[in-house]
Scaffold this motif. Structure first.
Motif, mmCIF file in Angstrom:
data_model
loop_
_atom_site.group_PDB
_atom_site.id
_atom_site.type_symbol
_atom_site.label_atom_id
_atom_site.label_comp_id
_atom_site.label_asym_id
_atom_site.label_seq_id
_atom_site.Cartn_x
_atom_site.Cartn_y
_atom_site.Cartn_z
ATOM 1 N N GLN A 1 -10.436 18.732 7.686
ATOM 2 C CA GLN A 1 -11.034 18.077 6.532
ATOM 3 C C GLN A 1 -9.978 17.300 5.770
ATOM 4 O O GLN A 1 -9.840 17.420 4.561
ATOM 5 N N MET A 2 -9.232 16.540 6.485
ATOM 6 C CA MET A 2 -8.176 15.759 5.856
ATOM 7 C C MET A 2 -8.626 14.313 5.735
ATOM 8 O O MET A 2 -9.391 13.814 6.552
ATOM 9 N N PHE A 3 -8.121 13.689 4.714
ATOM 10 C CA PHE A 3 -8.488 12.310 4.469
ATOM 11 C C PHE A 3 -7.251 11.429 4.418
ATOM 12 O O PHE A 3 -6.247 11.792 3.822
ATOM 13 N N HIS A 4 -7.394 10.352 5.059
ATOM 14 C CA HIS A 4 -6.331 9.344 5.029
ATOM 15 C C HIS A 4 -6.684 8.378 3.907
ATOM 16 O O HIS A 4 -7.671 7.661 3.965
ATOM 17 N N ILE A 5 -5.870 8.375 2.876
ATOM 18 C CA ILE A 5 -6.157 7.549 1.710
ATOM 19 C C ILE A 5 -5.070 6.509 1.546
ATOM 20 O O ILE A 5 -3.888 6.834 1.531
ATOM 21 N N SER B 1 0.812 -1.205 0.000
ATOM 22 C CA SER B 1 0.000 0.000 0.000
ATOM 23 C C SER B 1 0.845 1.255 0.000
ATOM 24 O O SER B 1 2.020 1.241 0.350
ATOM 25 N N ARG B 2 0.237 2.312 -0.441
ATOM 26 C CA ARG B 2 0.832 3.634 -0.310
ATOM 27 C C ARG B 2 -0.187 4.513 0.396
ATOM 28 O O ARG B 2 -1.367 4.481 0.094
ATOM 29 N N VAL B 3 0.289 5.285 1.310
ATOM 30 C CA VAL B 3 -0.603 6.071 2.148
ATOM 31 C C VAL B 3 -0.433 7.548 1.862
ATOM 32 O O VAL B 3 0.680 8.032 1.660
ATOM 33 N N LYS B 4 -1.533 8.233 1.851
ATOM 34 C CA LYS B 4 -1.526 9.661 1.621
ATOM 35 C C LYS B 4 -2.450 10.318 2.615
ATOM 36 O O LYS B 4 -3.480 9.769 2.963
ATOM 37 N N VAL B 5 -2.100 11.494 3.026
ATOM 38 C CA VAL B 5 -3.021 12.299 3.810
ATOM 39 C C VAL B 5 -3.237 13.590 3.044
ATOM 40 O O VAL B 5 -2.310 14.366 2.843
ATOM 41 N N VAL B 6 -4.438 13.783 2.594
ATOM 42 C CA VAL B 6 -4.718 14.906 1.711
ATOM 43 C C VAL B 6 -5.989 15.606 2.162
ATOM 44 O O VAL B 6 -6.755 15.091 2.975
#
Length: 280
Positions: A170-174, A115-120
DNA sequence: TCGATTTGACCCAG
DNA sequence: CTGGGTCAAATCGA
């Protein structure tokens, strides 16, 4: 100018193909040796190299057709079948077992290292996604949404999970799984140009508070494209080294691509989005 | 009509 | 046994 850029792309693709083929030959040689001494690390390395070539070629192929396909640079050993869940069951084994009338939920759990994780601050990433599930997560304020690529039926195995952070932002952990083997970016080139649907999603997300996620975040397509900056899921410091590019569309993130392609001639070819990598 | 979304059911890993 | 991930029927909506 554009001719130069196009020419460079072709040369680049040709060179990458050469490199890939040479690596394959090297792999064959190494395998003979591996059979002798049992060393595996060299082969792993070759597989990684091949994976990099494949990713690069995928991106470049998309570029050559005027579309940027932000396939993340992966560390997958084999892009062909690295996701054992989709290889072993689930997507590729859609046929239910003849005896069992209902095989819902039958799958193999993904390996987290794929997986690759992003917080956007936005869930949009330039791809078209279809939502296939939502789950309340224990001790999580917000439910987790599950998306797969809209082009799954074309063999694209990309998946992502979206969960809003609980810190009030309003951040999302993707979390992304697998590669996009499709080129779905061009499908809806203007989507979200006014952020309409996305705004609805974000608003719903905010308002939903605990229960339901928005009714229509599933097809997430937009004009701006996320460059391949996802962090690796198993990187030992997921937060500290995150990039914080400026938010200017089509401006901020081109530098690395300009290094690859011929100066600013590539700017016309690509538009990047404002994906923001923030500290959690 | 058809593609997308919702949501309860189901299965597996831990 | 439980939580998480996925399936698929039902439903929605363009």
């Amino acid at each position: 100018m554009e001719e130069t850029a196009s020419s460079n792309k072709k040369i680049l693709i040709e060179e990458l193909i050469k490199g890939r083929d040479s690596t394959k030959k090297l792999q064959n040689l190494l395998r003979q040796k591996i059979d002798d001494d049992g060393s595996v690390s060299a082969d792993d390395l070759v597989m990684k190299i091949l994976g990099s070539f494949s990713d690069s070629l995928s991106v470049l192929s998309a570029c050559a057709s005027g579309v940027l396909c932000p396939i993340p640079v992966s560390k997958y050993v084999s892009s062909a079948c690295s996701d054992d869940r989709t290889c072993d069951s689930g997507e590729s084994e859609k046929k239910p077992a003849p005896v069992v009338k209902d095989r819902r939920g039958c799958y193999k759990r993904r390996k987290t290292e794929d997986s690759r994780v992003k917080v956007v601050d936005t869930i949009e990433d330039g791809y078209a996604w279809r939502k296939y599930g939502q789950k309340e997560i224990l001790n999580a304020k917000f439910p987790r949404c599950y998306f797969r690529c809209t082009h799954k039926n074309e063999g694209c195995k990309a998946l992502k999970q979206v969960q809003q952070l609980e810190d009030g932002s309003q951040m999302f952990h993707i979390t992304y799984f697998g590669h996009h083997t499709c080129q779905n970016l061009h499908k809806n080139p203007h989507m979200f140009s006014d952020s309409g649907a996305l705004s609805c999603f974000l608003l719903d997300f905010k308002n939903s508070n605990t229960n339901h996620l928005p009714s229509s975040p599933s097809t997430i397509t937009n004009a701006h494209i996320t460059p391949s900056l996802e962090q690796e899921g198993d990187s030992n410091n997921a937060q500290s080294d995150e990039h914080i590019p400026s938010n200017n569309y089509g401006q901020s993130s081109n530098a690395s691509w300009n290094d690859i392609f011929d100066n600013d001639s590539s700017i016309d070819d690509f538009k990047f989005d404002e994906s923001v990598y923030l500290q959690v």
